[in-house]
Design a protein around this motif. Structure first.
Motif, PDB file in Angstrom:
ATOM      1  N   LEU A  82     -38.769  54.773 -63.300  1.00  0.00           N
ATOM      2  CA  LEU A  82     -40.098  54.632 -62.535  1.00  0.00           C
ATOM      3  C   LEU A  82     -41.060  55.870 -62.810  1.00  0.00           C
ATOM      4  O   LEU A  82     -42.285  55.694 -63.056  1.00  0.00           O
ATOM      5  N   LEU A  83     -40.526  56.882 -63.105  1.00  0.00           N
ATOM      6  CA  LEU A  83     -41.359  58.220 -63.534  1.00  0.00           C
ATOM      7  C   LEU A  83     -41.662  58.045 -64.885  1.00  0.00           C
ATOM      8  O   LEU A  83     -42.823  58.195 -65.228  1.00  0.00           O
ATOM      9  N   ASP A  84     -41.040  57.161 -65.969  1.00  0.00           N
ATOM     10  CA  ASP A  84     -41.674  56.791 -67.015  1.00  0.00           C
ATOM     11  C   ASP A  84     -42.770  55.975 -66.948  1.00  0.00           C
ATOM     12  O   ASP A  84     -43.711  55.823 -67.570  1.00  0.00           O
ATOM     13  N   VAL A  85     -42.615  54.841 -66.235  1.00  0.00           N
ATOM     14  CA  VAL A  85     -43.820  54.193 -65.629  1.00  0.00           C
ATOM     15  C   VAL A  85     -44.995  54.911 -65.479  1.00  0.00           C
ATOM     16  O   VAL A  85     -46.239  54.620 -65.930  1.00  0.00           O
ATOM     17  N   PHE A  86     -44.761  55.811 -64.303  1.00  0.00           N
ATOM     18  CA  PHE A  86     -45.887  56.702 -63.972  1.00  0.00           C
ATOM     19  C   PHE A  86     -46.531  57.616 -65.127  1.00  0.00           C
ATOM     20  O   PHE A  86     -47.866  57.748 -65.069  1.00  0.00           O
ATOM     21  N   GLN A  87     -45.760  58.025 -65.854  1.00  0.00           N
ATOM     22  CA  GLN A  87     -46.034  59.014 -67.110  1.00  0.00           C
ATOM     23  C   GLN A  87     -46.773  58.023 -67.746  1.00  0.00           C
ATOM     24  O   GLN A  87     -47.769  58.390 -68.530  1.00  0.00           O
ATOM     25  N   GLY A  88     -46.321  56.852 -68.088  1.00  0.00           N
ATOM     26  CA  GLY A  88     -47.166  56.243 -69.059  1.00  0.00           C
ATOM     27  C   GLY A  88     -48.583  55.591 -68.565  1.00  0.00           C
ATOM     28  O   GLY A  88     -49.535  55.531 -69.364  1.00  0.00           O
ATOM     29  N   ILE A  89     -48.743  55.431 -67.148  1.00  0.00           N
ATOM     30  CA  ILE A  89     -49.921  55.144 -66.480  1.00  0.00           C
ATOM     31  C   ILE A  89     -50.805  56.220 -66.732  1.00  0.00           C
ATOM     32  O   ILE A  89     -52.095  55.867 -67.163  1.00  0.00           O
ATOM     33  N   VAL A  90     -50.479  57.522 -66.608  1.00  0.00           N
ATOM     34  CA  VAL A  90     -51.409  58.603 -66.697  1.00  0.00           C
ATOM     35  C   VAL A  90     -51.602  58.542 -68.246  1.00  0.00           C
ATOM     36  O   VAL A  90     -52.864  58.961 -68.539  1.00  0.00           O
ATOM     37  N   ALA A  91     -50.782  58.149 -69.368  1.00  0.00           N
ATOM     38  CA  ALA A  91     -51.108  58.388 -70.661  1.00  0.00           C
ATOM     39  C   ALA A  91     -52.183  57.379 -70.946  1.00  0.00           C
ATOM     40  O   ALA A  91     -53.142  57.594 -71.763  1.00  0.00           O
ATOM     41  N   VAL A  92     -52.157  56.242 -70.543  1.00  0.00           N
ATOM     42  CA  VAL A  92     -53.168  55.208 -70.597  1.00  0.00           C
ATOM     43  C   VAL A  92     -54.462  55.348 -69.877  1.00  0.00           C
ATOM     44  O   VAL A  92     -55.544  55.135 -70.360  1.00  0.00           O
ATOM     45  N   ALA A  93     -54.583  55.735 -68.776  1.00  0.00           N
ATOM     46  CA  ALA A  93     -55.727  55.964 -67.684  1.00  0.00           C
ATOM     47  C   ALA A  93     -56.334  57.006 -68.115  1.00  0.00           C
ATOM     48  O   ALA A  93     -57.778  57.074 -68.374  1.00  0.00           O
ATOM     49  N   ARG A  94     -55.670  58.167 -68.408  1.00  0.00           N
ATOM     50  CA  ARG A  94     -56.546  59.659 -68.689  1.00  0.00           C
ATOM     51  C   ARG A  94     -55.749  60.365 -69.759  1.00  0.00           C
ATOM     52  O   ARG A  94     -55.070  61.295 -69.500  1.00  0.00           O
TER      53      ARG A  94
END
Length: 142
Positions: free
Chosen positions: A40-52
């Motif tokens: 789940l933390l990797d998913v959130f880290q990936g979302i940050v990398a994609v969004a911002r």
């Protein structure tokens, strides 16, 4: 008449009862929970990398150079798979332990390549992935 060596309520014949170790069960539980959390933390880290992706600090002279947005999608997909397999490990599925070892190895490699962007966090995840592989490999079903 019950035998003195047989505990009350236990069958008088058959193979001797096995002792179940909480240590091994605890390691499988540890591996499943760590896979859920790190996935789940990797998913959130990936979302940050994609969004911002401008929030991610890049190292210009690192050997491995990747597009941060593409790498974010890699973390989203891999993190989702790790979390889902972690849930199946917690349910006691034998196939999930083998898949978990493979995905933890892939996650460790991905975090090694992600090292210049988040060095401390990547090191923590590589360590946790190694512990997950060890815990899943050690598990023996009685």
């Amino acid at each position: 008449m019950a035998s003195a060596s047989v505990p009350p309520g236990a069958p008088a014949s058959g193979p001797p009862a096995r002792s179940y170790s909480g240590w091994v069960t605890g390691l499988a539980l540890f591996a499943g929970v760590v896979m859920l959390v790190t996935g789940l933390l990797d998913v959130f880290q990936g979302i940050v990398a994609v969004a911002r992706d401008d929030l991610i600090v890049t190292t210009p002279r690192y050997v491995f150079r990747f597009d941060v947005t593409a790498w974010g999608w890699t973390h989203i997909v891999l993190g989702t798979l790790v979390a889902v397999i972690g849930a199946f490990v917690l349910r006691g599925m034998a196939w999930a332990r083998y898949a978990g070892m493979g995905l933890a190895a892939l996650s460790a490699i991905a975090n090694f390549l992600w090292l210049p962007y988040y060095p401390v966090w990547s090191g923590v995840l590589i360590t946790l992935d190694t512990l997950v592989i060890w815990a899943l490999a050690l598990y023996h079903e009685d």
